[in-house]
Design a protein around this motif. Sequence first.
Motif, PDB file in Angstrom:
ATOM      1  N   ALA A 107      85.047 117.691 -29.542  1.00 46.13           N
ATOM      2  CA  ALA A 107      84.230 118.907 -29.504  1.00 46.13           C
ATOM      3  C   ALA A 107      83.356 118.997 -30.755  1.00 46.13           C
ATOM      4  O   ALA A 107      82.189 119.416 -30.675  1.00 46.13           O
ATOM      5  CB  ALA A 107      85.124 120.137 -29.376  1.00 46.13           C
ATOM      6  N   ALA A 108      83.902 118.612 -31.887  1.00 46.11           N
ATOM      7  CA  ALA A 108      83.143 118.666 -33.139  1.00 46.11           C
ATOM      8  C   ALA A 108      81.964 117.688 -33.141  1.00 46.11           C
ATOM      9  O   ALA A 108      80.978 117.913 -33.858  1.00 46.11           O
ATOM     10  CB  ALA A 108      84.065 118.370 -34.319  1.00 46.11           C
ATOM     11  N   LEU A 109      82.035 116.654 -32.341  1.00 46.20           N
ATOM     12  CA  LEU A 109      80.967 115.651 -32.278  1.00 46.20           C
ATOM     13  C   LEU A 109      79.834 116.036 -31.326  1.00 46.20           C
ATOM     14  O   LEU A 109      78.793 115.365 -31.296  1.00 46.20           O
ATOM     15  CB  LEU A 109      81.540 114.286 -31.884  1.00 46.20           C
ATOM     16  CG  LEU A 109      82.541 113.676 -32.865  1.00 46.20           C
ATOM     17  CD1 LEU A 109      83.155 112.421 -32.285  1.00 46.20           C
ATOM     18  CD2 LEU A 109      81.878 113.413 -34.204  1.00 46.20           C
ATOM     19  N   GLU A 110      80.041 117.057 -30.545  1.00 45.46           N
ATOM     20  CA  GLU A 110      79.009 117.463 -29.564  1.00 45.46           C
ATOM     21  C   GLU A 110      77.907 118.283 -30.229  1.00 45.46           C
ATOM     22  O   GLU A 110      78.077 118.982 -31.162  1.00 45.46           O
ATOM     23  CB  GLU A 110      79.645 118.259 -28.412  1.00 45.46           C
ATOM     24  CG  GLU A 110      80.512 117.411 -27.549  1.00 45.46           C
ATOM     25  CD  GLU A 110      81.128 118.128 -26.365  1.00 45.46           C
ATOM     26  OE1 GLU A 110      81.669 117.432 -25.513  1.00 45.46           O
ATOM     27  OE2 GLU A 110      81.074 119.369 -26.290  1.00 45.46           O
TER      28      GLU A 110
ATOM     29  N   SER B 118      91.603 124.025 -14.462  1.00 43.47           N
ATOM     30  CA  SER B 118      91.673 122.575 -14.282  1.00 43.47           C
ATOM     31  C   SER B 118      90.320 122.024 -13.843  1.00 43.47           C
ATOM     32  O   SER B 118      89.846 121.017 -14.361  1.00 43.47           O
ATOM     33  CB  SER B 118      92.752 122.226 -13.261  1.00 43.47           C
ATOM     34  OG  SER B 118      92.775 120.846 -13.025  1.00 43.47           O
ATOM     35  N   LYS B 119      89.696 122.697 -12.892  1.00 41.34           N
ATOM     36  CA  LYS B 119      88.395 122.255 -12.387  1.00 41.34           C
ATOM     37  C   LYS B 119      87.334 122.297 -13.484  1.00 41.34           C
ATOM     38  O   LYS B 119      86.444 121.442 -13.535  1.00 41.34           O
ATOM     39  CB  LYS B 119      87.982 123.136 -11.206  1.00 41.34           C
ATOM     40  CG  LYS B 119      86.694 122.698 -10.554  1.00 41.34           C
ATOM     41  CD  LYS B 119      86.367 123.569  -9.355  1.00 41.34           C
ATOM     42  CE  LYS B 119      85.044 123.112  -8.752  1.00 41.34           C
ATOM     43  NZ  LYS B 119      84.636 123.945  -7.628  1.00 41.34           N
ATOM     44  N   ALA B 120      87.431 123.269 -14.384  1.00 42.73           N
ATOM     45  CA  ALA B 120      86.434 123.430 -15.445  1.00 42.73           C
ATOM     46  C   ALA B 120      86.626 122.449 -16.596  1.00 42.73           C
ATOM     47  O   ALA B 120      85.696 122.206 -17.364  1.00 42.73           O
ATOM     48  CB  ALA B 120      86.478 124.862 -15.986  1.00 42.73           C
ATOM     49  N   ALA B 121      87.822 121.886 -16.725  1.00 43.90           N
ATOM     50  CA  ALA B 121      88.130 120.991 -17.850  1.00 43.90           C
ATOM     51  C   ALA B 121      87.410 119.662 -17.718  1.00 43.90           C
ATOM     52  O   ALA B 121      87.182 119.160 -16.616  1.00 43.90           O
ATOM     53  CB  ALA B 121      89.636 120.767 -17.942  1.00 43.90           C
ATOM     54  N   THR B 122      87.084 119.075 -18.865  1.00 45.49           N
ATOM     55  CA  THR B 122      86.458 117.759 -18.929  1.00 45.49           C
ATOM     56  C   THR B 122      87.514 116.671 -19.051  1.00 45.49           C
ATOM     57  O   THR B 122      87.489 115.684 -18.321  1.00 45.49           O
ATOM     58  CB  THR B 122      85.495 117.693 -20.136  1.00 45.49           C
ATOM     59  OG1 THR B 122      84.502 118.700 -19.959  1.00 45.49           O
ATOM     60  CG2 THR B 122      84.849 116.331 -20.269  1.00 45.49           C
TER      61      THR B 122
ATOM     62  N   THR C 243      80.015 127.971 -22.002  1.00 43.63           N
ATOM     63  CA  THR C 243      80.019 126.593 -22.510  1.00 43.63           C
ATOM     64  C   THR C 243      79.428 125.643 -21.481  1.00 43.63           C
ATOM     65  O   THR C 243      79.374 125.945 -20.291  1.00 43.63           O
ATOM     66  CB  THR C 243      81.451 126.144 -22.874  1.00 43.63           C
ATOM     67  OG1 THR C 243      82.308 126.334 -21.744  1.00 43.63           O
ATOM     68  CG2 THR C 243      82.001 126.928 -24.071  1.00 43.63           C
ATOM     69  N   ASP C 244      79.005 124.508 -21.972  1.00 45.20           N
ATOM     70  CA  ASP C 244      78.393 123.504 -21.097  1.00 45.20           C
ATOM     71  C   ASP C 244      79.445 122.817 -20.229  1.00 45.20           C
ATOM     72  O   ASP C 244      80.555 122.515 -20.688  1.00 45.20           O
ATOM     73  CB  ASP C 244      77.677 122.435 -21.925  1.00 45.20           C
ATOM     74  CG  ASP C 244      76.467 122.982 -22.658  1.00 45.20           C
ATOM     75  OD1 ASP C 244      75.873 123.964 -22.175  1.00 45.20           O
ATOM     76  OD2 ASP C 244      76.117 122.411 -23.716  1.00 45.20           O
ATOM     77  N   THR C 245      79.043 122.539 -18.992  1.00 45.45           N
ATOM     78  CA  THR C 245      79.874 121.758 -18.082  1.00 45.45           C
ATOM     79  C   THR C 245      80.090 120.372 -18.674  1.00 45.45           C
ATOM     80  O   THR C 245      79.214 119.831 -19.333  1.00 45.45           O
ATOM     81  CB  THR C 245      79.157 121.639 -16.717  1.00 45.45           C
ATOM     82  OG1 THR C 245      78.902 122.954 -16.228  1.00 45.45           O
ATOM     83  CG2 THR C 245      80.005 120.893 -15.707  1.00 45.45           C
ATOM     84  N   ARG C 246      81.252 119.830 -18.418  1.00 46.88           N
ATOM     85  CA  ARG C 246      81.604 118.480 -18.885  1.00 46.88           C
ATOM     86  C   ARG C 246      81.470 118.349 -20.412  1.00 46.88           C
ATOM     87  O   ARG C 246      80.929 117.378 -20.917  1.00 46.88           O
ATOM     88  CB  ARG C 246      80.757 117.410 -18.193  1.00 46.88           C
ATOM     89  CG  ARG C 246      80.749 117.432 -16.684  1.00 46.88           C
ATOM     90  CD  ARG C 246      81.872 116.758 -15.953  1.00 46.88           C
ATOM     91  NE  ARG C 246      82.242 115.471 -16.496  1.00 46.88           N
ATOM     92  CZ  ARG C 246      83.496 115.025 -16.516  1.00 46.88           C
ATOM     93  NH1 ARG C 246      84.468 115.774 -16.046  1.00 46.88           N
ATOM     94  NH2 ARG C 246      83.780 113.850 -17.010  1.00 46.88           N
ATOM     95  N   SER C 247      81.965 119.368 -21.133  1.00 48.33           N
ATOM     96  CA  SER C 247      81.912 119.299 -22.592  1.00 48.33           C
ATOM     97  C   SER C 247      83.311 119.498 -23.174  1.00 48.33           C
ATOM     98  O   SER C 247      84.148 120.191 -22.596  1.00 48.33           O
ATOM     99  CB  SER C 247      80.956 120.354 -23.158  1.00 48.33           C
ATOM    100  OG  SER C 247      81.510 121.648 -23.064  1.00 48.33           O
ATOM    101  N   PHE C 248      83.520 118.886 -24.315  1.00 51.12           N
ATOM    102  CA  PHE C 248      84.793 119.058 -25.003  1.00 51.12           C
ATOM    103  C   PHE C 248      84.844 120.392 -25.735  1.00 51.12           C
ATOM    104  O   PHE C 248      85.929 120.895 -26.032  1.00 51.12           O
ATOM    105  CB  PHE C 248      85.076 117.868 -25.924  1.00 51.12           C
ATOM    106  CG  PHE C 248      85.504 116.650 -25.149  1.00 51.12           C
ATOM    107  CD1 PHE C 248      86.818 116.503 -24.731  1.00 51.12           C
ATOM    108  CD2 PHE C 248      84.583 115.675 -24.804  1.00 51.12           C
ATOM    109  CE1 PHE C 248      87.221 115.406 -23.981  1.00 51.12           C
ATOM    110  CE2 PHE C 248      84.973 114.567 -24.050  1.00 51.12           C
ATOM    111  CZ  PHE C 248      86.291 114.433 -23.647  1.00 51.12           C
ATOM    112  N   VAL C 249      83.688 120.982 -25.993  1.00 53.78           N
ATOM    113  CA  VAL C 249      83.677 122.340 -26.548  1.00 53.78           C
ATOM    114  C   VAL C 249      84.305 123.288 -25.522  1.00 53.78           C
ATOM    115  O   VAL C 249      85.117 124.146 -25.876  1.00 53.78           O
ATOM    116  CB  VAL C 249      82.244 122.778 -26.939  1.00 53.78           C
ATOM    117  CG1 VAL C 249      82.201 124.270 -27.268  1.00 53.78           C
ATOM    118  CG2 VAL C 249      81.737 121.950 -28.115  1.00 53.78           C
ATOM    119  N   ARG C 250      83.948 123.092 -24.259  1.00 53.54           N
ATOM    120  CA  ARG C 250      84.562 123.901 -23.202  1.00 53.54           C
ATOM    121  C   ARG C 250      86.074 123.667 -23.181  1.00 53.54           C
ATOM    122  O   ARG C 250      86.855 124.604 -23.083  1.00 53.54           O
ATOM    123  CB  ARG C 250      83.962 123.577 -21.841  1.00 53.54           C
ATOM    124  CG  ARG C 250      84.664 124.344 -20.713  1.00 53.54           C
ATOM    125  CD  ARG C 250      84.086 124.046 -19.365  1.00 53.54           C
ATOM    126  NE  ARG C 250      82.874 124.844 -19.211  1.00 53.54           N
ATOM    127  CZ  ARG C 250      82.141 124.842 -18.102  1.00 53.54           C
ATOM    128  NH1 ARG C 250      82.484 124.086 -17.077  1.00 53.54           N
ATOM    129  NH2 ARG C 250      81.064 125.593 -18.014  1.00 53.54           N
TER     130      ARG C 250
END
Length: 179
Positions: free
Chosen positions: A176-179, A46-50, A105-112
């Motif tokens: 995520a695809a847009l990042e 949960s903490k890692a999710a954007t 993966t990057d922090t605060r990313s939808f890829v994550r």
Amino acid sequence: MKNPNQNLSSKFSEHDGEKLRTLFVDGLKDLYWAENHLVKALPRMSKAATSEDLKMAFNTHLAETEKHVNRLERVFEIVGEKIQSKKCPAMEGLLQEGDEIVEATDTRSFVRDCGLIMAAQKVEHYEIASYGTLRNIARILGHFEVAEILQTTLDEEGEADHKLTELAEAHINEEAALE
């Protein structure tokens, strides 16, 4: 309402099915370990999710997972077994994979977030397979109340998996695809 497996389980003597019972109890111990470790992992996820929606899904499932632990404790009591866990290498590996996704993966990313959903769905699918199998074994062994308890948890695991799919398809995968 008559249980469809009632006739089958009544064919067994008290000594029949001991090996299956041993497998069943071993499976309970495995799931008990898995659920307890998931209780520790979900707050990290949960903490890692954007996405706030994904954070909420993990927090909601944390509350459900705590209930799953309590239900398993009740199942141990019903079948007359000591509440005990046995290390679950499958869950350990799945949770480790989730941690690796966060690290890669990057922090605060939808890829994550996409990776977190993938990792969480692997966990859900493992739990669905485990609860479904144990429910079926409980029926064969004549533990119909236990089978109902396991079915309740199985239904919740399926709902959690479905919710993760909805989140991925609603916006997370596209973002995520847009990042």
